[in-house]
Scaffold this motif. Structure first.
Motif, mmCIF file in Angstrom:
data_model
loop_
_atom_site.group_PDB
_atom_site.id
_atom_site.type_symbol
_atom_site.label_atom_id
_atom_site.label_comp_id
_atom_site.label_asym_id
_atom_site.label_seq_id
_atom_site.Cartn_x
_atom_site.Cartn_y
_atom_site.Cartn_z
ATOM 1 N N GLY A 168 0.801 -1.219 0.000
ATOM 2 C CA GLY A 168 0.000 0.000 0.000
ATOM 3 C C GLY A 168 0.833 1.267 0.000
ATOM 4 O O GLY A 168 0.294 2.361 -0.058
ATOM 5 N N GLY A 169 2.149 1.110 0.132
ATOM 6 C CA GLY A 169 3.027 2.268 0.101
ATOM 7 C C GLY A 169 3.251 2.913 1.460
ATOM 8 O O GLY A 169 3.758 4.030 1.550
ATOM 9 N N PHE A 170 2.893 2.208 2.524
ATOM 10 C CA PHE A 170 3.009 2.805 3.852
ATOM 11 C C PHE A 170 4.293 2.389 4.576
ATOM 12 O O PHE A 170 4.540 2.826 5.698
ATOM 13 N N ALA A 171 5.048 1.512 3.991
ATOM 14 C CA ALA A 171 6.262 1.056 4.673
ATOM 15 C C ALA A 171 7.240 0.509 3.649
ATOM 16 O O ALA A 171 6.826 0.025 2.579
ATOM 17 N N ASN A 172 8.520 0.609 3.978
ATOM 18 C CA ASN A 172 9.536 -0.034 3.148
ATOM 19 C C ASN A 172 9.979 -1.368 3.732
ATOM 20 O O ASN A 172 10.218 -2.326 3.023
ATOM 21 N N TYR A 173 10.104 -1.382 5.057
ATOM 22 C CA TYR A 173 10.462 -2.620 5.739
ATOM 23 C C TYR A 173 9.570 -2.806 6.959
ATOM 24 O O TYR A 173 9.322 -1.862 7.696
ATOM 25 N N ILE A 174 9.124 -4.016 7.175
ATOM 26 C CA ILE A 174 8.396 -4.319 8.408
ATOM 27 C C ILE A 174 8.948 -5.627 8.974
ATOM 28 O O ILE A 174 9.541 -6.429 8.252
ATOM 29 N N VAL A 175 8.766 -5.802 10.282
ATOM 30 C CA VAL A 175 9.082 -7.095 10.904
ATOM 31 C C VAL A 175 7.767 -7.752 11.290
ATOM 32 O O VAL A 175 6.894 -7.106 11.890
ATOM 33 N N ALA A 176 7.595 -9.025 10.925
ATOM 34 C CA ALA A 176 6.468 -9.828 11.398
ATOM 35 C C ALA A 176 7.038 -10.893 12.322
ATOM 36 O O ALA A 176 8.016 -11.561 11.960
ATOM 37 N N GLU A 177 6.444 -11.020 13.498
ATOM 38 C CA GLU A 177 7.021 -11.941 14.484
ATOM 39 C C GLU A 177 5.909 -12.563 15.320
ATOM 40 O O GLU A 177 4.851 -11.955 15.517
ATOM 41 N N VAL B 11 10.307 -12.500 10.551
ATOM 42 C CA VAL B 11 10.745 -12.231 9.180
ATOM 43 C C VAL B 11 10.761 -10.721 8.973
ATOM 44 O O VAL B 11 9.974 -10.000 9.579
ATOM 45 N N VAL B 12 11.690 -10.274 8.133
ATOM 46 C CA VAL B 12 11.652 -8.895 7.654
ATOM 47 C C VAL B 12 11.067 -8.941 6.253
ATOM 48 O O VAL B 12 11.549 -9.690 5.395
ATOM 49 N N LEU B 13 9.994 -8.184 6.030
ATOM 50 C CA LEU B 13 9.476 -8.034 4.676
ATOM 51 C C LEU B 13 9.944 -6.679 4.150
ATOM 52 O O LEU B 13 9.931 -5.683 4.882
ATOM 53 N N GLY B 14 10.365 -6.662 2.901
ATOM 54 C CA GLY B 14 10.840 -5.411 2.312
ATOM 55 C C GLY B 14 10.154 -5.146 0.984
ATOM 56 O O GLY B 14 9.705 -6.073 0.300
ATOM 57 N N LYS B 15 10.085 -3.881 0.626
ATOM 58 C CA LYS B 15 9.452 -3.509 -0.637
ATOM 59 C C LYS B 15 10.217 -4.136 -1.807
ATOM 60 O O LYS B 15 9.619 -4.618 -2.760
ATOM 61 N N TYR B 16 11.538 -4.078 -1.719
ATOM 62 C CA TYR B 16 12.372 -4.718 -2.745
ATOM 63 C C TYR B 16 13.300 -5.687 -2.044
ATOM 64 O O TYR B 16 13.670 -5.484 -0.897
#
Lengths: 338, 148
Positions: free
Chosen positions: A127-136, A172-177
């Motif tokens: 959605g364009g609100f983050a470049n990197y997030i952590v899901a845990e 996990v770290v999710l990243g835009k690229y």
């Protein structure tokens, strides 16, 4: 923008990359079949702390720090953490994360939390609100027993349908690229309750939700079981797995050849005496962060459907005679997308 | 509505069929020999105490105290839960099991403090046994009073 497909599924325009993963598990998990896939195996379930709750928070903190570091990132690079656990008011997560200075969304999806976190995190990125997030997500056998069942030293017998809460945290770290694998679709689950009231048979309580979400995924996307190398549910254990297979067969889906369950993979039920299998938020989180991610990197599988399941009950709801509502969220993870 | 009820009924049948049952014969045999052994140890203790010249009531009371003490020690040493896993009711029913049911929550909740932790949680498992045991004994006492 991401596309809605059918009622429950989203297809991402630019599927977020799984940049890095990290996992920490307890001693029992470290003796299980997936042992070699985990980053850290603890020798002491207290990890030098003086309570199970503190130990779980330390596991959360260290795992998140590790996953950020493994992605060659710093905490300042992370826009949000999406995380949850089983303890009241999510204290395992919040106490673990409080020193990190990263915006945080606390999630409760019982053992489905990891998929909930990845789904919301991927939506934030696409959605364009983050470049990197952590899901845990995390759980601890001892803190869960204390909250949901009996004191550890009480001489009781666990029924054969019971599962064993995994001690551990997966992140996990999710990243835009970033590199493969990617999160390309999510199918968000509805709450499904077929009236199971036995908290010692949670696989049975959650299986209808797993089947419901898998069917919704196929209907929404038009995919078939042939489009996947592996379908892996959360922690249904051996009984829930059989029930899911039967429920899917009734709806003319046969996934038997490509289907397994995180709760079945993580322990050896014979030598480790875990009865139906592993459970807890940590179960599918560490299985994903360790086993599934690393084997996808090895190209053992190129396209998987990851379907963690949660039993949405509390000790109080069980005592009041309520049945156990289940939920399952599905996430498609693939090495190549088009 | 009835369709959902039918689905629930059908599903409950599926669950019943797939859920493994515990082995009643084996479990009963284990409960019998371990429970019997605990009782035999209790009798042995009573006999030894009696041989020192105590009367039956005194010996029974001392035996109870010793068995409770043993139950507590075995709980603290992380042994009683394994015994309980093996023997089930065989270790729950004797008084050692009662001791275990009080000490195990006391250990578990020590971190919550001595008042609201140990003190309050100690009877979470044994409490109902005490309440209904007391009520039952009052009821039996009344029946005994009128029909002796």
């Amino acid at each position: 923008m991401a596309k809605y497909l059918g009622r429950q599924t989203i297809k991402f325009d630019l599927p977020p990359s799984i940049v890095s993963t990290a996992s920490t598990v307890g001693p029992k998990e470290g003796k299980g079949p997936l042992s070699s896939y985990f980053d850290v195996v603890l020798h002491d379930p207290l990890w030098g702390e003086d309570s199970w709750e503190k130990a779980e928070s330390k596991i959360v903190k260290k795992t998140i720090e590790r996953v950020i570091q493994k992605g060659n990132l710093t905490p300042e690079d992370i826009d949000y953490i999406f995380a949850g656990d089983l303890l009241n008011q999510l204290t395992a997560s919040t106490f673990g994360i409080r020193g990190l200075s990263i915006p945080f969304f606390g999630l409760f999806g019982a053992c489905s939390t990891m998929a909930e976190a990845i789904s919301l995190g991927a939506m934030a990125i696409d959605g364009g609100f983050a470049n990197y997030i952590v899901a845990e997500a995390s759980s601890h056998f001892c803190s869960s027993e204390k909250q949901f069942r009996f004191p550890l030293e009480l001489g009781t017998q666990r029924p054969l349908t019971a599962s064993w809460t995994v001690t551990g945290s997966g992140a996990v770290v999710l990243g835009k690229y970033g590199p493969s694998p990617y999160v390309s679709y999510v199918t968000s689950g509805k709450i499904v309750d077929l009236g199971v009231k036995d908290p010692m048979n949670m696989g049975a309580a959650m299986a209808p939700a797993a089947a419901d979400t898998i069917i919704a995924h196929f209907e929404d996307t038009g995919f078939t079981p042939n489009d996947y190398d592996l379908i892996i549910t959360g922690d249904l254990g051996s009984i829930g797995k059989e029930l899911t297979l039967q429920l899917l067969r009734k709806n003319n889906y046969d996934i038997e050849n490509i289907y397994t369950d995180c709760g079945i993979e993580i322990f050896d039920p014979v030598s480790q005496d875990t009865h139906a299998g592993g459970s807890g938020c940590g179960c599918c989180a560490v299985t994903l962060a360790g086993y599934l991610y690393k084997e996808m990197k090895n190209n053992k599988w190129n396209r998987i459907l990851f379907v963690p399941t949660g039993a949405l009950m509390s000790p109080g709801s069980i005592q009041q005679g309520e049945s156990i509502p289940g939920i399952a969220h599905a996430v498609v993870i693939e090495n190549n997308w088009s | 509505m009835s369709q959902i009820q039918d689905m629930k009924k059908e599903y409950s049948k599926m669950v019943e069929e797939l859920s493994p049952k515990s082995n009643l014969l084996r479990d009963s045999a284990r409960a019998f020999w371990v429970g019997g052994l605990i009782c035999a140890i209790g009798q042995l203790i009573t006999n030894i105490i009696k041989s020192f010249g105590y009367n039956h009531d005194e010996a029974s009371m001392l035996t109870t105290i010793i068995l409770v003490f043993l139950g507590i020690i075995l709980t603290g040493l992380d042994i009683y839960d394994s015994l309980g896993k093996y023997a089930g009711a065989g270790t729950v029913v004797p008084i050692t099991g009662f001791a275990n049911s009080i000490v195990s929550p006391a250990i578990e909740y020590k971190k919550e403090g001595y008042v609201f932790g140990v003190g309050a949680k100690m009877f979470t498992i044994a409490g109902p046994v005490l309440v209904y045991g007391t009520i039952a004994s009052v009821a039996v006492g009344i029946v005994h009073y009128f029909f002796k």
